[in-house]
Design an enzyme around this catalytic site. Structure first.
Site: not given
Ligand SMILES: *Cc1c(COP(=O)(O)O)cnc(C)c1O
Length: 412
Positions: A142, A230, A259
């Site tokens: 994700f 990520d 985040k």
């Molecule tokens: C939440 C998340 C994203 C996306 O972040 P948004 O601010 O919602 O666009 C990307 N990668 C990971 C691993 C995430 O948990």
């Protein structure tokens, strides 16, 4: 006009897109690890907005920095210099050990940025023939919701009916070193990046085998491929280390953060890399109106300081260990808990019940004063703010224990 929870839910349902399926609770206040609904009921926040509120709701130091910056300037765009970005850029790169940052807003945007940067590096440095760069990604991943990013997803609810998809991707099974080896041996000369989550958060806190990340990293080195981590969800203390890759002594060539970088105040994301990679992007070739705005810079600096000064990574490890222990004890007692997994304060339990789902369990837990969210049908994730104290963990454990007991009986 005072509206009830039911009225507000109905109003939202009428006028806002139905792209989420929220737990039916209407929140109006947050402080530390707690949130309150409009009826005044207090809950532990065990989702922390998908790990964005690691520093707790409205952390005073972050609020102060935000308020002070708001009194001076919020946005000036990158058409001009502002007096915060240079300070923030030095601060974050020194802290995390990179030469440079490219500031963005949402996590998905930062992932897109990392893909663009990887391709640029692939063409300019690795000399991949134009149009042929490949990014290797993982099944179950994700990385957000944009078209490029959902092109990597193997979850139909994320990608179906949004075609055509981005070309130049190869999706391999997660936690499978051999799969990476195979794809790199077959077409490694065209691969610019391997994009991976150190733990797959949205997939349901899928923790790979020990050694997976370091072996993948070594394969990337061997084939001159960028290791792109990520850490939007796993980063900044969540798993008990500043970055989750530190557990395996891996340093991502390109690091993606989001985040918790803004302590739950506003969208702030970042891509970090050394200058040999970052400077392949030239002026005018990438950007964002809000990226690097002074308010975001002030907030991000304060958010990072809280993580460091309050030793939140250490606390995540300590409290996470206790929580995991308690959940494992429950697993011994209740056979419908088929798995407890996680690292630090990124934890999930897998429910295997004939007639009831993870959603049902979350509703009972909510009734007892704790908010968490199911992922997929059968997984409940526990990811409280990292500022959680001993007493609060105890309190949360007793709510979860009680709820699981109710769930197991036919009372509900
Ligand atoms: C939440 C998340 C994203 C996306 O972040 P948004 O601010 O919602 O666009 C990307 N990668 C990971 C691993 C995430 O948990």
């Amino acid at each position: 006009m005072k509206l009830s929870s039911a009225e507000l839910i109905k109003l939202e349902s009428k006028h806002a897109a139905h792209n989420y399926h929220p737990i039916p609770v209407v929140l109006s206040k947050g402080e530390g690890v707690y949130v309150w609904d409009i009826e005044g009921n207090r809950y532990y926040d065990f989702l922390s907005s998908y790990s964005a509120i690691s520093q707790g709701h409205r952390h005073p130091a972050i609020m102060k920095a935000m308020r002070e910056q708001m009194e001076r300037m919020t946005l000036c765009s990158r058409a001009f210099y502002n007096d915060m970005l240079p300070r923030y850029a030095e601060h974050v790169t020194k802290l995390l050990g990179y030469d440079m940052i490219l500031p963005m807003n949402s996590g998905a945007e930062a992932v897109e940025t990392a893909i663009k940067l990887s391709r640029k590096w692939g063409y300019k440095v690795k000399q991949i023939p134009t149009g042929q760069a490949i990014v290797v990604c993982c099944k179950g991943c994700f990385h957000g919701r944009t078209i490029a990013v959902i092109s990597m997803s193997d979850d139909p609810s994320a990608y179906e009916d949004y075609s055509p998809y981005l070309p130049g991707l190869r999706s391999i099974p997660y936690n499978d070193v051999e799969a990476l080896k195979t794809v790199l041996e077959a077409e490694g000369n065209l691969v610019c990046a391997f994009l991976v989550e150190p733990i797959q958060g949205e997939a349901g806190v899928v923790v790979p085998d020990e050694g997976y990340l370091s072996k993948c990293y070594d394969l990337c080195r061997k084939h001159n491929v960028l290791f792109v981590g990520d850490e939007v969800q796993t980063g900044l203390g969540r798993t008990g280390r500043m970055l989750a890759t530190e557990w395996e002594n891996v340093r991502s060539d390109i690091l993606i953060l989001g985040k918790a970088l803004s302590g739950g105040t506003m969208p702030v994301s970042a891509v970090l890399a050394n200058s040999d990679i970052m400077l392949t992007i030239q002026p005018g070739e990438h950007g964002s109106t809000y990226g690097g705005n002074p308010l975001a810079c002030a907030v991000a600096m304060a958010s990072l300081d809280v993580i460091v000064n309050e030793r939140l990574a250490e606390n995540a490890f300590k409290q996470g260990t206790k929580l995991m222990q308690a959940l494992n004890d429950l697993k011994k007692k209740y056979s419908f808990i088929s798995q407890v997994r996680g690292k630090g304060l990124l934890i999930a339990i897998v429910i295997n019940h004939q007639s009831k789902s993870a959603w049902d369990l979350c509703m009972i837990i909510k009734k007892n004063g704790l908010l968490c969210k199911p992922t997929h049908e059968d997984i409940v994730r526990f990811a409280p703010p990292l500022v959680i104290t001993d007493d609060q963990v105890e309190g949360a454990i007793s709510i979860v224990s009680k709820s699981i007991e109710e769930f197991s009986s036919d009372k509900c």
